[in-house]
Design a protein around this motif. Sequence first.
Motif, mmCIF file in Angstrom:
data_model
loop_
_atom_site.group_PDB
_atom_site.id
_atom_site.type_symbol
_atom_site.label_atom_id
_atom_site.label_comp_id
_atom_site.label_asym_id
_atom_site.label_seq_id
_atom_site.Cartn_x
_atom_site.Cartn_y
_atom_site.Cartn_z
ATOM 1 N N ASN A 1 -14.138 9.944 2.771
ATOM 2 C CA ASN A 1 -12.604 9.912 2.510
ATOM 3 C C ASN A 1 -12.514 8.328 2.094
ATOM 4 N N VAL A 2 -11.323 7.786 1.562
ATOM 5 C CA VAL A 2 -11.115 6.613 0.944
ATOM 6 C C VAL A 2 -10.118 5.938 1.904
ATOM 7 N N ASN A 3 -10.344 4.539 2.391
ATOM 8 C CA ASN A 3 -9.566 3.857 3.331
ATOM 9 C C ASN A 3 -9.049 2.884 2.300
ATOM 10 N N ASP A 4 -7.724 2.667 2.452
ATOM 11 C CA ASP A 4 -7.067 1.679 1.735
ATOM 12 C C ASP A 4 -6.108 0.633 2.684
ATOM 13 N N LEU A 5 -6.957 -0.553 2.904
ATOM 14 C CA LEU A 5 -6.424 -1.413 4.003
ATOM 15 C C LEU A 5 -5.551 -2.530 3.379
ATOM 16 N N GLN A 6 -4.436 -2.847 3.888
ATOM 17 C CA GLN A 6 -3.742 -3.982 3.056
ATOM 18 C C GLN A 6 -2.948 -4.590 4.212
ATOM 19 N N PHE A 7 -2.844 -5.988 3.923
ATOM 20 C CA PHE A 7 -2.261 -6.927 4.972
ATOM 21 C C PHE A 7 -1.023 -7.596 4.083
ATOM 22 N N ASP A 8 0.011 -7.675 4.866
ATOM 23 C CA ASP A 8 1.539 -8.215 4.464
ATOM 24 C C ASP A 8 1.779 -9.050 5.604
ATOM 25 N N GLU A 9 2.122 -10.383 5.259
ATOM 26 C CA GLU A 9 2.718 -11.388 6.207
ATOM 27 C C GLU A 9 3.871 -11.851 5.774
ATOM 28 N N VAL A 10 4.823 -11.859 6.825
ATOM 29 C CA VAL A 10 6.158 -12.458 6.759
ATOM 30 C C VAL A 10 6.311 -13.245 8.000
ATOM 31 N N ASP A 11 6.608 -14.493 7.658
ATOM 32 C CA ASP A 11 7.189 -15.585 8.891
ATOM 33 C C ASP A 11 6.114 -15.230 9.881
ATOM 34 N N GLY A 12 4.769 -15.463 9.692
ATOM 35 C CA GLY A 12 3.707 -15.550 10.751
ATOM 36 C C GLY A 12 3.463 -14.174 11.553
ATOM 37 N N VAL A 13 3.945 -13.010 11.040
ATOM 38 C CA VAL A 13 3.548 -11.826 11.395
ATOM 39 C C VAL A 13 2.970 -10.881 10.374
ATOM 40 N N THR A 14 1.972 -10.502 10.671
ATOM 41 C CA THR A 14 1.294 -9.493 9.503
ATOM 42 C C THR A 14 1.317 -8.098 10.021
ATOM 43 N N LEU A 15 1.602 -7.227 8.971
ATOM 44 C CA LEU A 15 1.588 -5.945 8.884
ATOM 45 C C LEU A 15 0.486 -5.555 8.225
ATOM 46 N N MET A 16 -0.368 -4.723 9.017
ATOM 47 C CA MET A 16 -1.614 -3.904 8.670
ATOM 48 C C MET A 16 -1.410 -2.673 8.354
ATOM 49 N N THR A 17 -1.576 -2.138 7.152
ATOM 50 C CA THR A 17 -1.448 -0.776 6.713
ATOM 51 C C THR A 17 -2.622 -0.401 6.257
ATOM 52 N N LEU A 18 -2.939 0.908 6.747
ATOM 53 C CA LEU A 18 -4.251 1.580 6.274
ATOM 54 C C LEU A 18 -3.832 3.085 5.894
ATOM 55 N N LEU A 19 -4.004 3.273 4.767
ATOM 56 C CA LEU A 19 -3.908 4.731 4.083
ATOM 57 C C LEU A 19 -4.981 5.177 3.995
ATOM 58 N N ILE A 20 -5.162 6.333 4.404
ATOM 59 C CA ILE A 20 -6.468 7.348 4.412
ATOM 60 C C ILE A 20 -6.243 8.278 3.677
ATOM 61 N N THR A 21 -7.001 8.631 2.561
ATOM 62 C CA THR A 21 -7.195 9.768 1.787
ATOM 63 C C THR A 21 -8.346 10.790 2.143
ATOM 64 N N TYR A 22 -7.937 11.828 2.901
ATOM 65 C CA TYR A 22 -9.106 12.671 3.296
ATOM 66 C C TYR A 22 -9.185 13.786 2.194
ATOM 67 N N PRO A 23 -10.588 14.431 1.938
ATOM 68 C CA PRO A 23 -10.589 15.382 0.910
ATOM 69 C C PRO A 23 -10.011 16.629 1.216
ATOM 70 N N ASP A 24 -9.637 17.173 2.183
ATOM 71 C CA ASP A 24 -8.629 18.252 2.508
ATOM 72 C C ASP A 24 -8.204 18.295 3.938
ATOM 73 N N GLN A 25 -7.087 18.906 4.351
ATOM 74 C CA GLN A 25 -6.407 18.762 5.527
ATOM 75 C C GLN A 25 -7.194 19.284 6.611
ATOM 76 N N ALA A 26 -8.210 20.106 6.527
ATOM 77 C CA ALA A 26 -9.109 20.489 7.438
ATOM 78 C C ALA A 26 -9.907 19.210 8.074
ATOM 79 N N GLN A 27 -10.365 18.385 7.317
ATOM 80 C CA GLN A 27 -11.145 17.131 7.619
ATOM 81 C C GLN A 27 -10.077 16.030 8.400
ATOM 82 N N ARG A 28 -9.097 16.059 7.664
ATOM 83 C CA ARG A 28 -8.001 15.165 8.246
ATOM 84 C C ARG A 28 -7.641 15.496 9.654
ATOM 85 N N ASP A 29 -7.441 16.829 9.962
ATOM 86 C CA ASP A 29 -7.008 17.257 11.231
ATOM 87 C C ASP A 29 -8.419 17.138 12.306
#
Length: 328
Positions: A273-301
């Motif tokens: 799978n592909v993991n896309d990890l991003q960090f966004d900071e606003v006023d000392g708070v960081t939001l971490m977002t991980l978008l995972i792309t799976y080859p298919d629904q079966a592997q996701r589940d």
Amino acid sequence: MPTTSVHTDPEELTMTLVAEFPVPVERLWGAFADPRQLERFWGPPGFPATFTSFDLRPGGRAHYRMTSPQGELFRSLWQVSEVDEPNRIVFRDLFATEDGEVDGSMPGSETVLTFEPVGARSRVTVLTSFTSSADLDQMLAMGMLEGYTQAFGQLDRVLADLREYALGKGTVTDLVDDTHVRITRAFEAPRHLLWRAHTDPELMRRWLLGPDGWEMTVCENDLVVGGTYRNAWAPTGDTAGEPFGFDGENLVIEPERRIVTTERMTGAPFPANVNDLQFDEVDGVTLMTLLITYPDQAQRDMVLATGMTDGMEASYQRLEGEVLTAAA
């Protein structure tokens, strides 16, 4: 979903998107006038924008690039013709060459952003005009309509106060579609500390452990684009379980902002799978977002059924308590 309507008019050669948000019009304007806020949504998930210059005044230019999960760069620029704060922005949105000039081989468009109050809410209307039906058709074929809709679907998170929106809510998992999962987690810490915690093997061994009773036995990463990594864990004491690990390749590295990697369980007969990890900071708070792309629904589940996100939250609580607090 903030988008209230989106449609194309082949006769007028236009595409129109309308979206409403529960904020004053001045706050909505600010998200478009600040490049650091703008790049958090001006690009669909997986193709975030990075503005390298931003001159929002008549005659000014703004250069930006979108980077795909595979590291492909799509360069563009705005040629600004009108700015009426907080009501209207008009610009030519054009593809650009590597040296920042207009790429005449690609279609261009003119975009008019109109902001207006709607009671206690505010509305933005995006009117994009093309010079020919061929240009409109080419941009639609490239996914511009879907890209706009997905991009503006991220704007509510930019407008929200991160402390109220995400802090203290733990690890949140959203099923985006059959093959995509978005995981978010907020931390009361600057993003440079989050970046270090995710890239420094010494720190990773202290928190990236999942539930209690496990240790990280391998943490290796050639932290360059094209470099490989390998992580492995084993149970300790009386903890039940078998050792396991993951390995993959680094596709995109933007220090303190984004890491994209492939990931597969070591030795397993499953595609990565592909993991896309991003960090966004606003006023000392960081939001971490991980978008995972799976080859298919079966592997996701299959992966979600392992309790992955519960293990992630256990790790993040350890990260807050043992790493970020000590570094503060």
